[in-house]
Design a protein around this motif. Structure first.
Motif, PDB file in Angstrom:
ATOM      1  N   LYS A  52      45.741   4.611 -19.667  1.00 14.68           N
ATOM      2  CA  LYS A  52      44.751   3.840 -20.419  1.00 14.68           C
ATOM      3  C   LYS A  52      43.671   3.251 -19.524  1.00 14.68           C
ATOM      4  CE  LYS A  52      48.330   2.560 -23.758  1.00 14.68           C
ATOM      5  NZ  LYS A  52      49.097   1.448 -24.389  1.00 14.68           N
ATOM      6  N   VAL A  53      43.813   3.433 -18.213  1.00 16.28           N
ATOM      7  CA  VAL A  53      42.860   2.839 -17.281  1.00 16.28           C
ATOM      8  C   VAL A  53      42.473   3.852 -16.209  1.00 16.28           C
ATOM      9  CG1 VAL A  53      43.684   0.480 -17.621  1.00 16.28           C
ATOM     10  CG2 VAL A  53      44.731   1.911 -15.853  1.00 16.28           C
ATOM     11  N   VAL A  54      41.349   3.578 -15.559  1.00 17.74           N
ATOM     12  CA  VAL A  54      40.906   4.359 -14.408  1.00 17.74           C
ATOM     13  C   VAL A  54      40.435   3.373 -13.342  1.00 17.74           C
ATOM     14  CG1 VAL A  54      40.216   6.350 -15.775  1.00 17.74           C
ATOM     15  CG2 VAL A  54      38.542   4.560 -15.266  1.00 17.74           C
ATOM     16  N   CYS A  55      40.328   3.876 -12.120  1.00 18.12           N
ATOM     17  CA  CYS A  55      39.794   3.075 -11.028  1.00 18.12           C
ATOM     18  C   CYS A  55      38.346   3.464 -10.794  1.00 18.12           C
ATOM     19  CB  CYS A  55      40.614   3.295  -9.761  1.00 18.12           C
ATOM     20  SG  CYS A  55      40.028   2.361  -8.326  1.00 18.12           S
ATOM     21  N   GLN A  56      37.487   2.459 -10.606  1.00 15.89           N
ATOM     22  CA  GLN A  56      36.075   2.696 -10.331  1.00 15.89           C
ATOM     23  C   GLN A  56      35.627   1.779  -9.194  1.00 15.89           C
ATOM     24  OE1 GLN A  56      33.828   2.062 -13.932  1.00 15.89           O
ATOM     25  NE2 GLN A  56      34.461   4.017 -14.834  1.00 15.89           N
ATOM     26  N   MET A  57      34.493   2.113  -8.618  1.00 17.68           N
ATOM     27  CA  MET A  57      33.875   1.250  -7.616  1.00 17.68           C
ATOM     28  C   MET A  57      32.848   0.355  -8.281  1.00 17.68           C
ATOM     29  SD  MET A  57      34.774   1.132  -4.439  1.00 17.68           S
ATOM     30  CE  MET A  57      33.288   0.520  -3.658  1.00 17.68           C
ATOM     31  N   SER A  58      32.887  -0.921  -7.921  1.00 20.37           N
ATOM     32  CA  SER A  58      31.908  -1.883  -8.400  1.00 20.37           C
ATOM     33  C   SER A  58      31.027  -2.295  -7.230  1.00 20.37           C
ATOM     34  CB  SER A  58      32.608  -3.119  -8.975  1.00 20.37           C
ATOM     35  OG  SER A  58      31.724  -4.205  -9.115  1.00 20.37           O
ATOM     36  N   GLY A  62      34.028  -4.130  -5.350  1.00 24.08           N
ATOM     37  CA  GLY A  62      34.818  -3.079  -4.736  1.00 24.08           C
ATOM     38  C   GLY A  62      35.550  -2.292  -5.812  1.00 24.08           C
ATOM     39  N   ARG A  63      36.819  -1.957  -5.568  1.00 25.95           N
ATOM     40  CA  ARG A  63      37.595  -1.181  -6.529  1.00 25.95           C
ATOM     41  C   ARG A  63      38.068  -2.069  -7.677  1.00 25.95           C
ATOM     42  NH1 ARG A  63      41.455   0.803  -1.756  1.00 25.95           N
ATOM     43  NH2 ARG A  63      41.268  -1.454  -1.451  1.00 25.95           N
ATOM     44  N   ILE A  64      37.876  -1.592  -8.880  1.00 31.49           N
ATOM     45  CA  ILE A  64      38.289  -2.331 -10.070  1.00 31.49           C
ATOM     46  C   ILE A  64      39.026  -1.390 -11.014  1.00 31.49           C
ATOM     47  CG2 ILE A  64      36.408  -4.017  -9.922  1.00 31.49           C
ATOM     48  CD1 ILE A  64      34.955  -2.456 -12.116  1.00 31.49           C
ATOM     49  N   ILE A  65      39.748  -1.961 -11.948  1.00 30.15           N
ATOM     50  CA  ILE A  65      40.467  -1.199 -12.966  1.00 30.15           C
ATOM     51  C   ILE A  65      39.715  -1.357 -14.285  1.00 30.15           C
ATOM     52  CG2 ILE A  65      42.626  -0.941 -14.223  1.00 30.15           C
ATOM     53  CD1 ILE A  65      42.752  -0.115 -11.296  1.00 30.15           C
ATOM     54  N   VAL A  66      39.405  -0.231 -14.910  1.00 27.03           N
ATOM     55  CA  VAL A  66      38.582  -0.209 -16.119  1.00 27.03           C
ATOM     56  C   VAL A  66      39.342   0.517 -17.224  1.00 27.03           C
ATOM     57  CG1 VAL A  66      36.407   0.607 -17.118  1.00 27.03           C
ATOM     58  CG2 VAL A  66      36.453  -0.275 -14.785  1.00 27.03           C
ATOM     59  N   SER A  67      39.222   0.029 -18.448  1.00 33.04           N
ATOM     60  CA  SER A  67      39.856   0.683 -19.594  1.00 33.04           C
ATOM     61  C   SER A  67      39.093   1.947 -19.969  1.00 33.04           C
ATOM     62  CB  SER A  67      39.881  -0.282 -20.784  1.00 33.04           C
ATOM     63  OG  SER A  67      40.251   0.390 -21.971  1.00 33.04           O
ATOM     64  N   ASN A  68      39.829   3.007 -20.317  1.00 29.74           N
ATOM     65  CA  ASN A  68      39.164   4.226 -20.787  1.00 29.74           C
ATOM     66  C   ASN A  68      39.422   4.488 -22.265  1.00 29.74           C
ATOM     67  OD1 ASN A  68      41.784   5.165 -20.914  1.00 29.74           O
ATOM     68  ND2 ASN A  68      41.589   6.593 -19.205  1.00 29.74           N
ATOM     69  N   CYS A  69      39.974   3.474 -22.966  1.00 24.18           N
ATOM     70  CA  CYS A  69      40.230   3.599 -24.400  1.00 24.18           C
ATOM     71  C   CYS A  69      40.306   2.201 -25.000  1.00 24.18           C
ATOM     72  CB  CYS A  69      41.539   4.359 -24.660  1.00 24.18           C
ATOM     73  SG  CYS A  69      43.003   3.537 -23.986  1.00 24.18           S
ATOM     74  N   HIS A  70      40.364   2.130 -26.303  1.00 24.20           N
ATOM     75  CA  HIS A  70      40.526   0.825 -26.955  1.00 24.20           C
ATOM     76  C   HIS A  70      41.973   0.365 -26.800  1.00 24.20           C
ATOM     77  CE1 HIS A  70      39.913  -2.443 -29.831  1.00 24.20           C
ATOM     78  NE2 HIS A  70      41.102  -2.115 -30.316  1.00 24.20           N
ATOM     79  N   ILE A  71      42.161  -0.873 -26.355  1.00 27.09           N
ATOM     80  CA  ILE A  71      43.497  -1.440 -26.187  1.00 27.09           C
ATOM     81  C   ILE A  71      43.578  -2.707 -27.026  1.00 27.09           C
ATOM     82  CG2 ILE A  71      45.208  -2.274 -24.539  1.00 27.09           C
ATOM     83  CD1 ILE A  71      43.697  -0.798 -22.343  1.00 27.09           C
ATOM     84  N   SER A  72      44.526  -2.750 -27.933  1.00 26.33           N
ATOM     85  CA  SER A  72      44.652  -3.885 -28.852  1.00 26.33           C
ATOM     86  C   SER A  72      45.370  -5.057 -28.191  1.00 26.33           C
ATOM     87  CB  SER A  72      45.416  -3.465 -30.107  1.00 26.33           C
ATOM     88  OG  SER A  72      44.755  -2.405 -30.765  1.00 26.33           O
ATOM     89  N   LYS A  73      45.079  -6.246 -28.674  1.00 24.86           N
ATOM     90  CA  LYS A  73      45.732  -7.457 -28.168  1.00 24.86           C
ATOM     91  C   LYS A  73      47.248  -7.320 -28.280  1.00 24.86           C
ATOM     92  CE  LYS A  73      44.157 -11.521 -29.480  1.00 24.86           C
ATOM     93  NZ  LYS A  73      43.948 -12.766 -30.269  1.00 24.86           N
ATOM     94  N   GLY A  74      47.948  -7.615 -27.200  1.00 20.06           N
ATOM     95  CA  GLY A  74      49.400  -7.526 -27.174  1.00 20.06           C
ATOM     96  C   GLY A  74      49.939  -6.170 -26.770  1.00 20.06           C
ATOM     97  N   GLU A  75      49.082  -5.166 -26.665  1.00 22.71           N
ATOM     98  CA  GLU A  75      49.516  -3.812 -26.322  1.00 22.71           C
ATOM     99  C   GLU A  75      49.796  -3.707 -24.828  1.00 22.71           C
ATOM    100  OE1 GLU A  75      47.707   0.755 -26.554  1.00 22.71           O
ATOM    101  OE2 GLU A  75      46.762  -0.883 -27.695  1.00 22.71           O
ATOM    102  N   VAL A  76      50.828  -2.961 -24.477  1.00 22.76           N
ATOM    103  CA  VAL A  76      51.150  -2.727 -23.069  1.00 22.76           C
ATOM    104  C   VAL A  76      50.127  -1.764 -22.480  1.00 22.76           C
ATOM    105  CG1 VAL A  76      52.830  -1.781 -21.452  1.00 22.76           C
ATOM    106  CG2 VAL A  76      53.609  -3.172 -23.365  1.00 22.76           C
ATOM    107  N   ILE A  77      49.528  -2.146 -21.358  1.00 24.41           N
ATOM    108  CA  ILE A  77      48.532  -1.298 -20.690  1.00 24.41           C
ATOM    109  C   ILE A  77      49.218  -0.347 -19.728  1.00 24.41           C
ATOM    110  CG2 ILE A  77      46.471  -1.294 -19.245  1.00 24.41           C
ATOM    111  CD1 ILE A  77      45.851  -4.095 -20.335  1.00 24.41           C
ATOM    112  N   PHE A  78      50.092  -0.878 -18.882  1.00 25.73           N
ATOM    113  CA  PHE A  78      50.928  -0.018 -18.047  1.00 25.73           C
ATOM    114  C   PHE A  78      52.111  -0.814 -17.524  1.00 25.73           C
ATOM    115  CE2 PHE A  78      47.683  -1.435 -14.882  1.00 25.73           C
ATOM    116  CZ  PHE A  78      48.513  -2.043 -13.953  1.00 25.73           C
TER     117      PHE A  78
END
Length: 701
Positions: A52-58, A62-78
């Motif tokens: 549900k996430v990818v790593c990108q450069m800011s 620096g390196r950040i974690i970004v969502s690649n889909c809609h994630i609902s409140k309370g949902e497990v990301i990883f």
């Protein structure tokens, strides 16, 4: 945390297998750029197409974690297991030597930090060898979000080696036939790790240009590591642990490094929250709805700390993590946790800004940030390394700068969109520099007092003691203290006396359902009633929507349920007032709110004459029932359950505890209702029988 188009991770199977190695000696900026692809390769390897996430450069973080889909409140990301975990190993001769060297050398850190670095330095070629030399870690007790620091551990070498190594002490660094023990046996007590594990450890953030410390040089010599690990590499591993680890075990103490969580940035309005599950895995959940392209952020401060004023959060983050937070809450036009009583009309609220502070270090750091306009984050160029000292000119400007021009008085409204810093929400008056300075001094004083009464660390206590001494020297011992140092400081002796008295009184009046030895209020300092009353008047005269008022209501709740003559009515009122402030100061779910609701449910039951399970209590001397306390308690528990299940899941101990309490209270309510129904039926039946008997006795007409 702005949204952007982000494509899900997709790559051929060979992508992960052919991922090139990263040179750990690269400067941190180059290493961050080069490691983005390997990090995303790890995500693919770990989660596959469900990531549900990818790593990108800011550019700024620096390196950040970004969502690649809609994630609902309370949902497990990883969910992730530790990359590496280390515990204290008191029976390990190598660890004993580290302890001895640390004591003799007066090193900067505790022995466990150096032990973590040592157990990350030596490599093995087979996973089987590593597994055999590392016993499984215990399951850690689940911990709340925000506990940034360290978690699980693995022990040292085998029993056979331990039997032949001399105990740490005299001769521990000696040897046989001129060969040091470190070369022959002590090194075998340091668990080796796989090259891939070390490579990932070295991808994590560590400040550049940190010269090998005296401690690291001593370790390399003592354990004869020069043939396998150079000083620079061991120093970098030490810095990696210091800047990236999480608390993981309590007994013995253990730290852990998680790979993907190490790239999560901090925010004081986080959209994610983390906790441990029963298997000691790192679980990340969405605290808010997260859109594709949003950066995923967690809080580096505790759930309780999220309600502190921005300047205190920024001060602690700068002190402990080395960066100044520039999240939306810390750069807002006004701070919702810093509302004061208007000095003019005494009815409205005046809010200060996040930058207003008497803390010199924070003023200088803020001046530096304002001058350079360079935000800092979790993994960026300016993030984890300590912020460079501000130029003298900038510091001087920060100390002498005046307030911004007074805004035009606004209409009398309390709408959030109309609130402005330094302007009363009721009369529209704009406070001047003198009034603002008085507010800051009162705030600093009360922050210290309330923290000390809660048994928390008070970094300002010496400053306040000095203020009182200077005032007495100048005006005489009998002279009244000014408002900002009115309340007598509680020294350690007084705190101990109050605590012991509170514990004695609590033992005398333990209610049914409260287990013996409950240490819930350990460290809390109780106060005489006259001092409580005086302090209550002063807090209400100074603060409205402020962390100090929230903290004070929480303390008054605890005082009310602890004292010998309990006042559950007042306790309920204080906890409701605390919760009302919490809802106003922080948007979204917070564990602190869930815990406060749980406290309120218990106090409501006590007020109604019930024990913690909802059953009637044998000790009702202090009960003041209104008839619906159990129903109110159930409503409160339902609200607490909703919050905690979204933050920590239904199977977490916090949520399960609330579920058990709610089920017991519901069962008690149903049992009472059934008993009342049966009693009512028996009463009606008895009346009918008596009436029939009377009819038989009457003479026929």
């Amino acid at each position: 945390m702005a949204s952007a188009e982000v494509s899900p991770l997709t790559a051929p199977d060979s992508f992960v297998k052919t991922m090139p190695s990263i040179d750990p000696s690269l400067p941190m900026n180059d290493l961050m750029v080069a490691s983005v692809d390997p990090i995303n390769g790890y995500i693919l390897e770990k989660f596959g197409g469900t990531a549900k996430v990818v790593c990108q450069m800011s550019d700024t973080k620096g390196r950040i974690i970004v969502s690649n889909c809609h994630i609902s409140k309370g949902e497990v990301i990883f969910v992730e297991t530790p990359l590496h975990a280390v515990q204290e190993d008191r029976n390990n001769e190598a660890y004993k030597l580290v302890q001895k060297l640390q004591r003799k050398g007066e090193w900067d850190f505790e022995p466990l930090w150096y032990w973590c670095a040592l157990k990350s330095a030596l490599l093995t070629n087979t996973a089987e060898q590593q597994q055999q030399s590392s016993p499984k870690s215990k399951t850690a007790k689940a911990q709340p979000s925000g506990a940034k620091g360290g978690k699980v551990g693995s022990g040292g070498g085998g029993a056979a080696a331990a039997a032949t190594v001399p105990k740490a002490g005299k001769g521990a660094t000696g040897g046989v036939n001129g060969v040091p023990w470190s070369t022959t046996l002590l090194k075998s007590h340091i668990t080796r790790i796989l090259p891939k594990m070390q490579e990932r450890l070295l991808m994590l953030f560590a400040p550049d240009k940190v010269a090998p410390s005296r401690a690291v040089k001593k370790l390399v010599t003592a354990f004869d590591l020069a043939g396998e690990v150079n000083e620079a590499k061991l120093e970098k591993l030490l810095q990696v642990w210091i800047h990236n680890c999480f608390e993981h075990e309590d007994d013995p103490v253990g730290y852990a490094v998680f790979f993907l969580p190490s790239f999560l940035s901090h925010a004081c309005d986080p959209n994610a929250v983390w906790h441990y599950d029963e298997a000691s895995r790192f679980v990340l959940r969405a605290r808010q709805d997260i859109r594709p392209g949003d950066e995923v952020c967690v809080s580096y401060v505790s759930e309780e700390g999220l309600f502190e004023p921005s300047h205190l959060r920024r001060f602690m983050l700068h002190k402990t993590k080395g960066f100044i937070c520039l999240c939306p809450r810390c750069t807002a036009p006004y701070d919702k946790s810093r509302g004061f009583v208007c000095p003019r009309c005494r009815k409205g609220t005046v809010f200060l800004t996040p930058n207003d502070s008497l803390i010199k270090d924070l003023q200088q750091a803020s001046a530096f940030i304002d001058h350079h306009q360079k935000p800092q984050g979790k993994d960026g160029k300016d993030d984890k390394s300590a912020a460079p000292p501000p130029p003298a000119a900038a510091a001087s400007a920060a100390a002498s700068s005046s307030d911004p021009p007074a805004p035009t008085p606004q209409s009398h409204t309390t709408s959030p969109s109309a609130i402005r810093a330094y302007v009363c929400t009721s009369c529209g008056a704009h406070i001047d520099n003198l009034a603002k300075h008085a507010m800051l001094k009162q705030e600093r004083h009360w922050v210290s007092q309330l923290r000390r009464m809660s048994g928390e660390e008070d970094e300002f206590q010496d400053d306040h003691r000095d203020q009182e001494i200077l005032w007495r020297q100048k005006h005489g011992k009998a002279a009244p203290l000014p408002p900002h140092i009115t309340v007598p400081l509680l020294n350690q002796e007084n705190m101990k006396e109050h605590l012991e008295a509170a514990e004695r009184e609590e033992q005398k009046d333990l209610d049914e359902g409260e287990p013996e030895g409950d240490d819930k209020y350990a460290g809390l300092v109780t106060l005489p009633m006259d001092l409580q009353g005086r302090m209550d008047k002063e807090v209400k005269a100074i603060f409205t929507q402020h962390w100090a008022a929230m903290k004070w209501h929480g303390l008054l709740h605890d005082f009310s349920v602890m004292k010998r003559h309990k006042d559950y009515v007042a306790a309920v009122d204080h906890m409701r007032a605390r919760l009302d402030l919490q809802y106003k100061m922080f948007d979204g779910d917070a564990g602190s709110v869930g815990w406060a609701l749980e406290e309120l449910s218990t106090t409501l039951l006590r007020k109604g004459g019930y024990g913690g399970t909802g059953k009637p209590s044998r000790n009702t001397r202090y009960a003041r029932p209104s008839g619906n306390e159990r129903e109110e308690s159930l409503q409160v528990l339902t609200e607490a359950y909703a919050i905690m299940s979204r933050l920590f899941g239904q199977e977490h101990e916090y949520t399960e505890r609330i579920t058990q309490r709610r089920d017991m209270v519901q069962a008690a309510v149903r049992k009472s209702a059934l008993s009342a129904s049966l009693s009512l039926g028996a009463g009606k039946g008895g009346s009918s029988a008596a009436e029939a008997t009377n009819q038989k006795k009457r003479p026929a007409e």
